[in-house]
Design a protein around this motif. Structure first.
Motif, PDB file in Angstrom:
ATOM      1  N   UNK A  59      -8.668  -0.215   4.511  1.00 46.21           N
ATOM      2  CA  UNK A  59      -8.420  -1.637   4.268  1.00 46.21           C
ATOM      3  C   UNK A  59      -8.898  -2.451   5.469  1.00 46.21           C
ATOM      4  N   UNK A  60      -8.565  -1.995   6.679  1.00 46.65           N
ATOM      5  CA  UNK A  60      -8.988  -2.722   7.873  1.00 46.65           C
ATOM      6  C   UNK A  60     -10.508  -2.762   8.005  1.00 46.65           C
ATOM      7  N   UNK A  61     -11.171  -1.626   7.731  1.00 51.53           N
ATOM      8  CA  UNK A  61     -12.641  -1.600   7.795  1.00 51.53           C
ATOM      9  C   UNK A  61     -13.243  -2.579   6.796  1.00 51.53           C
ATOM     10  N   UNK A 119      -5.329 -12.676   7.212  1.00 49.71           N
ATOM     11  CA  UNK A 119      -3.952 -12.263   6.919  1.00 49.71           C
ATOM     12  C   UNK A 119      -3.670 -12.273   5.415  1.00 49.71           C
ATOM     13  N   UNK A 120      -4.141 -13.302   4.718  1.00 47.90           N
ATOM     14  CA  UNK A 120      -3.919 -13.393   3.274  1.00 47.90           C
ATOM     15  C   UNK A 120      -4.625 -12.257   2.541  1.00 47.90           C
ATOM     16  N   UNK A 121      -5.851 -11.971   2.936  1.00 48.21           N
ATOM     17  CA  UNK A 121      -6.605 -10.883   2.296  1.00 48.21           C
ATOM     18  C   UNK A 121      -5.940  -9.541   2.585  1.00 48.21           C
ATOM     19  N   UNK A 122      -5.467  -9.357   3.819  1.00 48.55           N
ATOM     20  CA  UNK A 122      -4.764  -8.126   4.185  1.00 48.55           C
ATOM     21  C   UNK A 122      -3.521  -7.950   3.319  1.00 48.55           C
ATOM     22  N   UNK A 146      -3.116  -4.840   0.709  1.00 44.31           N
ATOM     23  CA  UNK A 146      -2.043  -3.868   0.907  1.00 44.31           C
ATOM     24  C   UNK A 146      -1.060  -3.888  -0.258  1.00 44.31           C
ATOM     25  N   UNK A 147      -0.803  -5.058  -0.833  1.00 45.01           N
ATOM     26  CA  UNK A 147       0.069  -5.141  -2.007  1.00 45.01           C
ATOM     27  C   UNK A 147      -0.556  -4.379  -3.179  1.00 45.01           C
ATOM     28  N   UNK A 148      -1.847  -4.558  -3.380  1.00 46.06           N
ATOM     29  CA  UNK A 148      -2.543  -3.844  -4.463  1.00 46.06           C
ATOM     30  C   UNK A 148      -2.541  -2.341  -4.210  1.00 46.06           C
ATOM     31  N   UNK A 149      -2.696  -1.949  -2.965  1.00 49.46           N
ATOM     32  CA  UNK A 149      -2.722  -0.529  -2.620  1.00 49.46           C
ATOM     33  C   UNK A 149      -1.363   0.111  -2.868  1.00 49.46           C
ATOM     34  N   UNK A 150      -0.309  -0.581  -2.461  1.00 44.83           N
ATOM     35  CA  UNK A 150       1.050  -0.052  -2.644  1.00 44.83           C
ATOM     36  C   UNK A 150       1.395   0.044  -4.129  1.00 44.83           C
ATOM     37  N   UNK A 151       0.884  -0.876  -4.941  1.00 41.50           N
ATOM     38  CA  UNK A 151       1.199  -0.899  -6.369  1.00 41.50           C
ATOM     39  C   UNK A 151       0.501   0.219  -7.138  1.00 41.50           C
TER      40      UNK A 151
END
Length: 77
Positions: free
Chosen positions: A22-24, A42-45, A49-54
């Motif tokens: 995600x960071x890359x 920050x918003x994109x992060x 991360x929300x999509x990844x966790x879901x």
């Protein structure tokens, strides 16, 4: 190392690997000019991360049991 120990280490490493990916991705978007401000970063992060966790992670390995006396080729599967 037993299978359980290996899987435990794999599961612990997975979030850090995904986090690095995600960071890359975000850094490449910043470098290309798609992300211009810290707030956009920050918003994109948060979105990624929300999509990844879901996501429901599923194994990609499928085992095909060998049948004694028969050859199995990878082309069959």
């Amino acid at each position: 190392m037993g299978a359980s120990s290996y899987l435990d280490k794999f599961v612990r490493a997975l979030p850090s690997v995904q986090g690095n990916q995600v960071l890359r991705l975000l850094i490449s978007k910043k470098d290309s000019g798609e992300i211009k401000t810290l707030d956009e970063f920050k918003n994109k992060l948060k979105t990624l991360t929300t999509a990844l966790i879901a996501q429901q992670l599923k194994p990609t390995l499928k085992l095909w049991p060998a049948i004694a006396g028969q050859d199995i080729s990878s082309e069959q599967y």
